[in-house]
Write a protein that holds these residues in place. Sequence first.
Motif, PDB file in Angstrom:
ATOM      1  N   GLY A 137       0.816  -1.217   0.000  1.00  0.00           N
ATOM      2  CA  GLY A 137       0.000   0.000   0.000  1.00  0.00           C
ATOM      3  C   GLY A 137       0.843   1.257   0.000  1.00  0.00           C
ATOM      4  O   GLY A 137       0.580   2.201  -0.772  1.00  0.00           O
ATOM      5  N   THR A 138       1.863   1.302   0.851  1.00  0.00           N
ATOM      6  CA  THR A 138       2.728   2.493   0.883  1.00  0.00           C
ATOM      7  C   THR A 138       3.548   2.612  -0.397  1.00  0.00           C
ATOM      8  O   THR A 138       3.831   3.717  -0.865  1.00  0.00           O
ATOM      9  CB  THR A 138       3.676   2.433   2.093  1.00  0.00           C
ATOM     10  OG1 THR A 138       4.419   1.200   2.052  1.00  0.00           O
ATOM     11  CG2 THR A 138       2.904   2.504   3.395  1.00  0.00           C
ATOM     12  N   MET A 139       3.891   1.470  -0.995  1.00  0.00           N
ATOM     13  CA  MET A 139       4.626   1.523  -2.266  1.00  0.00           C
ATOM     14  C   MET A 139       3.757   2.125  -3.371  1.00  0.00           C
ATOM     15  O   MET A 139       4.235   2.897  -4.202  1.00  0.00           O
ATOM     16  CB  MET A 139       5.093   0.117  -2.659  1.00  0.00           C
ATOM     17  CG  MET A 139       6.138  -0.467  -1.718  1.00  0.00           C
ATOM     18  SD  MET A 139       6.513  -2.192  -2.096  1.00  0.00           S
ATOM     19  CE  MET A 139       7.501  -2.009  -3.566  1.00  0.00           C
ATOM     20  N   VAL A 140       2.461   1.754  -3.373  1.00  0.00           N
ATOM     21  CA  VAL A 140       1.557   2.316  -4.387  1.00  0.00           C
ATOM     22  C   VAL A 140       1.473   3.834  -4.221  1.00  0.00           C
ATOM     23  O   VAL A 140       1.570   4.597  -5.207  1.00  0.00           O
ATOM     24  CB  VAL A 140       0.159   1.673  -4.272  1.00  0.00           C
ATOM     25  CG1 VAL A 140      -0.849   2.444  -5.128  1.00  0.00           C
ATOM     26  CG2 VAL A 140       0.201   0.218  -4.701  1.00  0.00           C
ATOM     27  N   ILE A 141       1.301   4.304  -2.970  1.00  0.00           N
ATOM     28  CA  ILE A 141       1.213   5.756  -2.737  1.00  0.00           C
ATOM     29  C   ILE A 141       2.504   6.457  -3.161  1.00  0.00           C
ATOM     30  O   ILE A 141       2.479   7.507  -3.814  1.00  0.00           O
ATOM     31  CB  ILE A 141       0.919   6.023  -1.240  1.00  0.00           C
ATOM     32  CG1 ILE A 141      -0.440   5.444  -0.859  1.00  0.00           C
ATOM     33  CG2 ILE A 141       0.950   7.517  -0.952  1.00  0.00           C
ATOM     34  CD1 ILE A 141      -0.730   5.502   0.639  1.00  0.00           C
ATOM     35  N   ALA A 142       3.649   5.868  -2.800  1.00  0.00           N
ATOM     36  CA  ALA A 142       4.934   6.482  -3.157  1.00  0.00           C
ATOM     37  C   ALA A 142       5.125   6.521  -4.678  1.00  0.00           C
ATOM     38  O   ALA A 142       5.589   7.525  -5.228  1.00  0.00           O
ATOM     39  CB  ALA A 142       6.071   5.706  -2.497  1.00  0.00           C
ATOM     40  N   HIS A 143       4.762   5.434  -5.345  1.00  0.00           N
ATOM     41  CA  HIS A 143       4.924   5.418  -6.805  1.00  0.00           C
ATOM     42  C   HIS A 143       3.994   6.424  -7.483  1.00  0.00           C
ATOM     43  O   HIS A 143       4.388   7.105  -8.431  1.00  0.00           O
ATOM     44  CB  HIS A 143       4.662   4.006  -7.340  1.00  0.00           C
ATOM     45  CG  HIS A 143       5.862   3.121  -7.250  1.00  0.00           C
ATOM     46  ND1 HIS A 143       6.289   2.305  -8.288  1.00  0.00           N
ATOM     47  CD2 HIS A 143       6.739   2.923  -6.249  1.00  0.00           C
ATOM     48  CE1 HIS A 143       7.375   1.648  -7.921  1.00  0.00           C
ATOM     49  NE2 HIS A 143       7.656   1.996  -6.674  1.00  0.00           N
TER      50      HIS A 143
END
Length: 271
Positions: A137-143
């Motif tokens: 989830g945090t990777m999606v937001i960061a990307h």
Amino acid sequence: MSGSGFNRGLQAFWYVMLFFLYAPLAVVALYSFNSINSSAVFAGVSLRWYAALFSNETILHAFYNSLTLAITSSIIATVIGTLLGYGMYTYRHRRLGWLVWLVYLPIVMPDIVYGISQMSFFTSISNATGLFNLGLGTMVIAHVSFQVPFVALLIYSRLVGLDSMLFEACHDLYANGWQRAWYFILPTLRPAIVSAFFLAFTLSIDDFVISFFTSGPESTTLPIFIWSAIKKGVTPEVNAIATLMIGAVFGAAAIALAFQYVRLARSQASD
């Protein structure tokens, strides 16, 4: 130097640059088909490393995470970036030049700085609220956060290239906001939106630094897996993963380029 000599020198320089750009990629692809476990001696063509690749559960899980991350973040970034690009175009005359500067800034910022800041941000929120634990989830937001500027600037450049009289014609035809968006803006922007999606997809599938700092134990992606694997040396299995990623990036870039050619051809045909 004569004009023809200069042109020949320029062509030679161009071919040398192409060689150093693509020769390393060709070497990686070649050794992915090596029949022995070596990245220095090529002993014959074999698909054994690709077979090993698709029977490795860890690699398949990393591939699934990479694909999920790239598709999800690209869709979200395309929607947000399109709205942001249209907003930048609509309000560009209202002293909002600083907004373009703010959108452009993440593009030139070093990835490692951006990745560390994202990690610190999510960790602070997680410690305070228990939300946003590091993971997919945090990777999606960061990307999404680093893909949106690319999408917004691409959409903005497309809108700037349009004749402003077209927008006034919509007003003259008494089209409301939804009708302008559905019958004029979206069809006009479709090639740019598709190109932006594939650009965002390519950026996501290729990213390592930001993914590394915002990932959790169960959200390893292919670039992170490769980085972990090469600590033991570059094996033909790693070369096989890299070759598949190179193919995916080339495929996405080719599709995006095809849409740009279509857009250019339609633009020239309408002139």
